[in-house]
Design an enzyme around this catalytic site. Structure first.
Site, PDB file in Angstrom:
ATOM      1  N   GLY A 138       0.848   4.483  -2.243  1.00 53.06           N
ATOM      2  CA  GLY A 138       1.041   5.622  -1.656  1.00 53.06           C
ATOM      3  C   GLY A 138       0.293   5.791  -0.473  1.00 53.06           C
ATOM      4  O   GLY A 138      -0.988   6.129  -0.486  1.00 53.06           O
ATOM      5  N   VAL A 188      -6.664   3.331   1.717  1.00 52.39           N
ATOM      6  CA  VAL A 188      -6.332   2.770   0.557  1.00 52.39           C
ATOM      7  C   VAL A 188      -7.329   1.852  -0.151  1.00 52.39           C
ATOM      8  O   VAL A 188      -7.433   0.794   0.055  1.00 52.39           O
ATOM      9  CB  VAL A 188      -4.948   1.972   0.859  1.00 52.39           C
ATOM     10  CG1 VAL A 188      -4.171   1.443  -0.613  1.00 52.39           C
ATOM     11  CG2 VAL A 188      -4.074   2.740   2.039  1.00 52.39           C
ATOM     12  N   HIS A 223      -6.019 -12.012   8.825  1.00 57.15           N
ATOM     13  CA  HIS A 223      -7.624 -11.700   8.714  1.00 57.15           C
ATOM     14  C   HIS A 223      -8.163 -12.888   8.110  1.00 57.15           C
ATOM     15  O   HIS A 223      -8.543 -12.847   6.985  1.00 57.15           O
ATOM     16  CB  HIS A 223      -7.630 -10.352   7.910  1.00 57.15           C
ATOM     17  CG  HIS A 223      -9.079  -9.597   8.203  1.00 57.15           C
ATOM     18  ND1 HIS A 223      -9.267  -8.445   7.937  1.00 57.15           N
ATOM     19  CD2 HIS A 223     -10.195 -10.236   8.944  1.00 57.15           C
ATOM     20  CE1 HIS A 223     -10.648  -8.100   8.346  1.00 57.15           C
ATOM     21  NE2 HIS A 223     -11.111  -9.059   9.047  1.00 57.15           N
ATOM     22  N   TYR A 258      -9.762  -0.058   2.389  1.00 58.72           N
ATOM     23  CA  TYR A 258      -9.516   0.022   3.698  1.00 58.72           C
ATOM     24  C   TYR A 258      -8.931   1.237   4.278  1.00 58.72           C
ATOM     25  O   TYR A 258      -8.368   2.005   3.495  1.00 58.72           O
ATOM     26  CB  TYR A 258      -8.356  -0.787   3.986  1.00 58.72           C
ATOM     27  CG  TYR A 258      -8.535  -2.294   4.581  1.00 58.72           C
ATOM     28  CD1 TYR A 258      -8.925  -2.554   5.994  1.00 58.72           C
ATOM     29  CD2 TYR A 258      -8.549  -3.563   3.736  1.00 58.72           C
ATOM     30  CE1 TYR A 258      -9.315  -3.729   6.343  1.00 58.72           C
ATOM     31  CE2 TYR A 258      -8.812  -4.845   4.153  1.00 58.72           C
ATOM     32  CZ  TYR A 258      -9.288  -4.940   5.579  1.00 58.72           C
ATOM     33  OH  TYR A 258      -9.632  -6.079   5.973  1.00 58.72           O
ATOM     34  N   ASP A 259      -9.479   1.405   5.528  1.00 57.51           N
ATOM     35  CA  ASP A 259      -8.937   2.747   6.168  1.00 57.51           C
ATOM     36  C   ASP A 259      -8.145   2.198   7.567  1.00 57.51           C
ATOM     37  O   ASP A 259      -8.338   1.532   8.190  1.00 57.51           O
ATOM     38  CB  ASP A 259     -10.340   3.369   6.919  1.00 57.51           C
ATOM     39  CG  ASP A 259     -11.263   3.662   5.587  1.00 57.51           C
ATOM     40  OD1 ASP A 259     -11.913   2.953   5.106  1.00 57.51           O
ATOM     41  OD2 ASP A 259     -11.387   4.978   5.583  1.00 57.51           O
ATOM     42  N   HIS A 313      -6.701 -12.927   4.406  1.00 58.74           N
ATOM     43  CA  HIS A 313      -5.476 -12.112   3.913  1.00 58.74           C
ATOM     44  C   HIS A 313      -4.885 -11.848   5.182  1.00 58.74           C
ATOM     45  O   HIS A 313      -5.327 -12.102   6.420  1.00 58.74           O
ATOM     46  CB  HIS A 313      -5.977 -10.835   3.021  1.00 58.74           C
ATOM     47  CG  HIS A 313      -6.984  -9.918   3.902  1.00 58.74           C
ATOM     48  ND1 HIS A 313      -8.367 -10.486   4.130  1.00 58.74           N
ATOM     49  CD2 HIS A 313      -6.787  -9.120   4.667  1.00 58.74           C
ATOM     50  CE1 HIS A 313      -8.903  -9.194   4.546  1.00 58.74           C
ATOM     51  NE2 HIS A 313      -7.950  -8.502   5.181  1.00 58.74           N
ATOM     52  N   GLY A 336       4.303   1.471  -1.318  1.00 58.94           N
ATOM     53  CA  GLY A 336       4.901   1.576  -2.570  1.00 58.94           C
ATOM     54  C   GLY A 336       4.172   1.404  -3.682  1.00 58.94           C
ATOM     55  O   GLY A 336       4.823   1.924  -4.821  1.00 58.94           O
ATOM     56  N   GLU A 337       3.231   0.757  -3.940  1.00 57.92           N
ATOM     57  CA  GLU A 337       2.145   0.850  -5.168  1.00 57.92           C
ATOM     58  C   GLU A 337       1.138   2.033  -5.100  1.00 57.92           C
ATOM     59  O   GLU A 337       0.936   2.640  -6.098  1.00 57.92           O
ATOM     60  CB  GLU A 337       1.478  -0.398  -4.999  1.00 57.92           C
ATOM     61  CG  GLU A 337       2.550  -1.569  -5.196  1.00 57.92           C
ATOM     62  CD  GLU A 337       1.695  -2.919  -5.278  1.00 57.92           C
ATOM     63  OE1 GLU A 337       2.541  -4.050  -5.847  1.00 57.92           O
ATOM     64  OE2 GLU A 337       1.013  -3.156  -4.675  1.00 57.92           O
ATOM     65  N   ASP A 358       0.746  -1.162   0.028  1.00 58.35           N
ATOM     66  CA  ASP A 358       0.108   0.072  -0.172  1.00 58.35           C
ATOM     67  C   ASP A 358       0.781   1.250   0.120  1.00 58.35           C
ATOM     68  O   ASP A 358       0.191   2.373  -0.408  1.00 58.35           O
ATOM     69  CB  ASP A 358      -0.830  -0.153   1.229  1.00 58.35           C
ATOM     70  CG  ASP A 358      -2.195  -0.903   1.084  1.00 58.35           C
ATOM     71  OD1 ASP A 358      -2.305  -1.515  -0.243  1.00 58.35           O
ATOM     72  OD2 ASP A 358      -2.719  -1.583   2.101  1.00 58.35           O
TER      73      ASP A 358
HETATM   74 CU   LIG Z   1      -8.167  -7.281   6.694  1.00 60.86          CU
END
Ligand SMILES: [Cu+2]
Ligand SMILES: *[C@@H]1O[C@H](CO)[C@@H](O)[C@H](O)[C@H]1NC(C)=O
Ligand SMILES: *[C@@H]1O[C@H](CO)[C@@H](O)[C@H](O)[C@H]1NC(C)=O
Ligand SMILES: *[C@@H]1O[C@H](CO)[C@@H](O)[C@H](O)[C@H]1NC(C)=O
Length: 683
Positions: A339, A419, A638, A422-423, A477, A336-337, A334
């Site tokens: 930001g 991102v 998760h 997700y927060d 994940h 490097g790809e 999140d």
């Molecule tokens: Cu998760």
């Protein structure tokens, strides 16, 4: 009677305000009138500087017809020694030059450019030809996301499913690297979702369709419609207050946070002072919030003592465990790809942060290099949560009861990065006792896969997730966050110590006890001594200053109190794990090196894992009695559950950096309790 009391109060307040104003001017006038007031060498780039950078780079280009797209613009870190000596002696040493580091694409080539903002010149401009690509820009993602709508095969797929094209929205996904030796294009897959009655698009995937887009054209270069499953229903997915149907939850009574004397901290530019702490807050498009130069005032030594030169989330790694064709490559980085800073959002006063918070704005650059403001990027507030800092009740003295209590009050710096789905809530919390606590909270929306199933009993094959609602599968994940922690414990020269807690058997009959644990200290000499998978062996992990000891002879130190010991469960030969090899261990220690900043490497999109923390560490450099950096990876595994649907309540983890023989004794023994006695003039 009441009236006159009120008058006296008001009068007193006015007089006090005047005195305060006078004192304020007296104290701050020299600072306010100084032109360098908020010009700290570690400050993030300003809108004016973004303009300068754009102008300098565009005008320097041999061929002005070529477009320059800016993928990263950040502060080129000042040399640490130059900065520290300037800070300790600004009158006689030179200020480090102000420089920016830029990654730009020009004519399908990646350029690394260093611009000097003082001399308005280009210091260097190099072409990068290695593996991997820079951060994706928002603009190119948006352009890619728009392409499917006008693509005939996609329109056919949508109408075949009986969906309305105008309710379809799409998002760009990085594709990773799976062993190919060819130089790949800058490609993303575009995945689409359905609104039609909800804003929770992530709960309504249009499964089975994959669109490959060449970002540089931008153009669709591949298309597949492989399977058709129902799009999950809209009902029950919306999270907006206005859309909730009864029965609703209980309404809370009001809770307010009052600070009748105003906040207890002071912000000058990006420098913050609060209680016994001072530190600098900064922001970067790639890594988000940066805490620097955190020092704590030692009343016994009558001076500030350095703790953390710089701390930030260096990289995130979010691999999904779903091996289906539409999913196997979803192993995101999140920072490097995408930001982590580019994805920062404006905080909502009173909801994201309490009433007594102050806010700081931030700036990022668009693909064209023009700055964009993020209002309320940071909030800073004093937290009084009703916790106890320390207490004791003494009942052992005949005829007396002694009770002493001090409430805990701390200072929090908060930023939120969203991102995609997700927060991430990133907090840095400072405590008067000398602790720095970092916490990350995960909330927002899961990535779910559309499936034909409506009940768990129907599932017979491996589905790589949990059925959360009808046709909605929450994929397994992890989330790993790797923190870069450049601790400077009362100076730059430090060592890393593992204090192993070793169970020891009592062999002879010297004690009625059969066992005890003892502390066996081990100082890491080279990098391999400091690679640790947490949970394998009980130990306390310390960064110490071997040159400085307390009066009774213990080295000054700080201890890492880590959170859950979660590491990657992927095999080390899995391509995703090769790229995310910085999560092979929870702990790494490296000698400070200005270039070793981003744990996943400089070019993370489609990287081959040849520039990660794991590779740097293989050099096995000396780390004893050196300026060292501690890298700590915390993780969340998760396995989604139904409570995560349609939006996940915050799940947090973090760590604490806590003084360990840093002070001679309890540093908060003499903290004075807050004053509750001032007359209440508000009536
Ligand atoms: Cu998760
Ligand atoms: C540069 O950008 C402009 C505006 O987006 C576009 O019209 C033009 O074709 C681009 N030039 C090149 C060489 O890509
Ligand atoms: C852009 O790059 C291509 C090769 O990749 C080259 O042939 C072309 O001349 C370049 N264009 C300019 C204007 O430099
Ligand atoms: C600093 O790190 C870079 C990137 O890993 C490396 O190329 C360079 O040799 C390092 N410098 C030193 C002095 O170790």
């Amino acid at each position: 009677m009441l009236e006159s009391f009120k008058d006296i109060c008001v009068h007193l307040l006015r007089v006090m305000a005047l005195i305060l104003k006078f004192l304020f001017l007296l104290y701050f006038f020299p600072i306010l009138s100084s032109p360098h007031q908020d010009d700290h060498p570690l400050d993030p780039l300003t809108p004016l500087e973004f303009d300068q950078i754009r102008t300098i780079i565009k005008s320097s280009h041999v061929n002005p017809t070529l477009n320059v797209s800016f993928h990263y613009i950040g502060l080129d870190d000042p040399d640490k020694h130059t900065l520290l000596s300037w800070l300790s002696n600004p009158a006689t040493t030179t200020k480090p030059p102000r420089r920016a580091f830029i990654i730009a694409r020009v004519n399908h080539t990646t350029h690394e450019i260093v611009v000097d903002l003082t001399s308005h010149s280009i210091v260097s401009n190099q072409i990068y030809t290695g593996h991997g690509y820079p951060l994706l820009t928002f603009e190119e993602q948006i352009a890619a996301d728009m392409l499917p709508r006008s693509y005939a095969p996609f329109r056919t797929s949508i109408s075949k499913r009986g969906l309305k094209l105008e309710e379809v929205v799409c998002g760009s996904f990085t594709v990773g690297w799976y062993g190919s030796k060819d130089k790949p294009k800058r490609v993303v897959t575009v995945m689409c979702y359905y609104l039609d009655g909800t804003v929770n698009l992530y709960m309504r995937p249009i499964e089975g369709i994959t669109v490959w887009v060449d970002l540089e054209k931008p153009k669709i270069i591949g298309y597949r419609d492989r399977i058709m499953v129902p799009v999950p229903k809209a009902s029950g997915t919306d999270y907006r207050e206005s859309e909730q149907k009864p029965p609703l939850g209980p309404k809370m009574n009001r809770i307010t946070v009052l600070q009748p004397d105003g906040p207890g901290f002071d912000i000058e530019g990006h420098a913050v002072r609060w209680a016994n702490w001072k530190f600098h807050v900064s922001f970067d498009a790639r890594i988000g919030p940066i805490i620097a130069l955190a020092s704590i005032y030692d009343h016994e030594k009558n001076d500030y003592r350095s703790v953390l030169y710089r701390g930030y989330v260096s990289e995130l790694f979010v691999p999904y465990m779903d091996l289906t064709q539409e999913w196997y490559y979803r192993t995101f980085f999140d920072a490097g790809e995408y930001g982590f800073g580019l994805s920062a959002t404006s905080l909502e006063p009173l909801r994201d942060c309490p009433e007594n918070a102050r806010y700081l704005d931030g700036y990022i650059a668009g693909q064209d290099g023009i700055s964009v403001k993020i209002a309320n990027l940071f909030c800073i507030f004093e937290r009084y949560s009703g916790d106890i800092m320390w207490r004791h009740t003494e009942l052992g003295i005949p005829g007396r009861v002694v009770t002493e209590v001090r409430p805990e009050v701390s200072l929090v710096v908060r930023m939120v990065s969203t991102v995609g789905n997700y927060d991430y809530i990133v907090d840095w919390e400072f405590k008067r006792g000398g602790s720095i606590k970092a916490t990350v909270g995960l909330t927002g929306l899961l990535e779910v896969r559309g499936v034909k199933y409506t009940h768990a009993d129907q599932i017979e094959e491996e589905v790589y997730g949990t059925l959360l609602a009808e046709n909605t599968l929450g994929a397994h994940h992890d989330h790993f966050l790797t923190y870069h922690l450049d601790l400077d414990i009362d100076g730059e020269t430090n060592s890393f110590v593992k204090a192993n807690l070793q169970t020891t058997k009592v062999a002879d009959n010297s004690s009625p006890r059969k066992s005890y644990w003892k502390v066996v200290r081990e100082t890491a000499k080279i990098e391999s001594d400091a690679r640790i998978r947490l949970g394998s062996k009980p130990a306390q992990l310390l960064i110490v200053n071997p040159h400085k000891k307390t009066k009774v002879g213990n080295p000054f130190g700080y201890r890492l109190i880590h959170g859950a010991s979660v590491g990657s469960l992927l095999s080390e030969d899995d391509y995703a794990q090769i790229r995310g090899a910085f999560t092979n261990y929870n702990i790494w220690v490296t000698p400070y090196n200005k270039s070793e900043k981003w744990a996943g490497g400089r070019y993370t999109d489609q990287s081959h894992g040849d520039d990660t923390l794991a590779m740097w560490s293989l050099r096995n450099r000396d780390i004893e009695n050196k300026d060292i950096v501690l890298w700590y990876t915390l993780g969340f595994r998760h396995v989604p559950c139904q409570e995560d649907f349609p939006l996940m309540p915050t799940l947090s983890d973090g760590f604490e950096l806590r003084p360990n023989n840093f002070f001679e004794s309890n540093p908060v023994l003499k903290v004075r309790p807050q004053d509750y006695s001032s007359p209440n003039c508000s009536s």
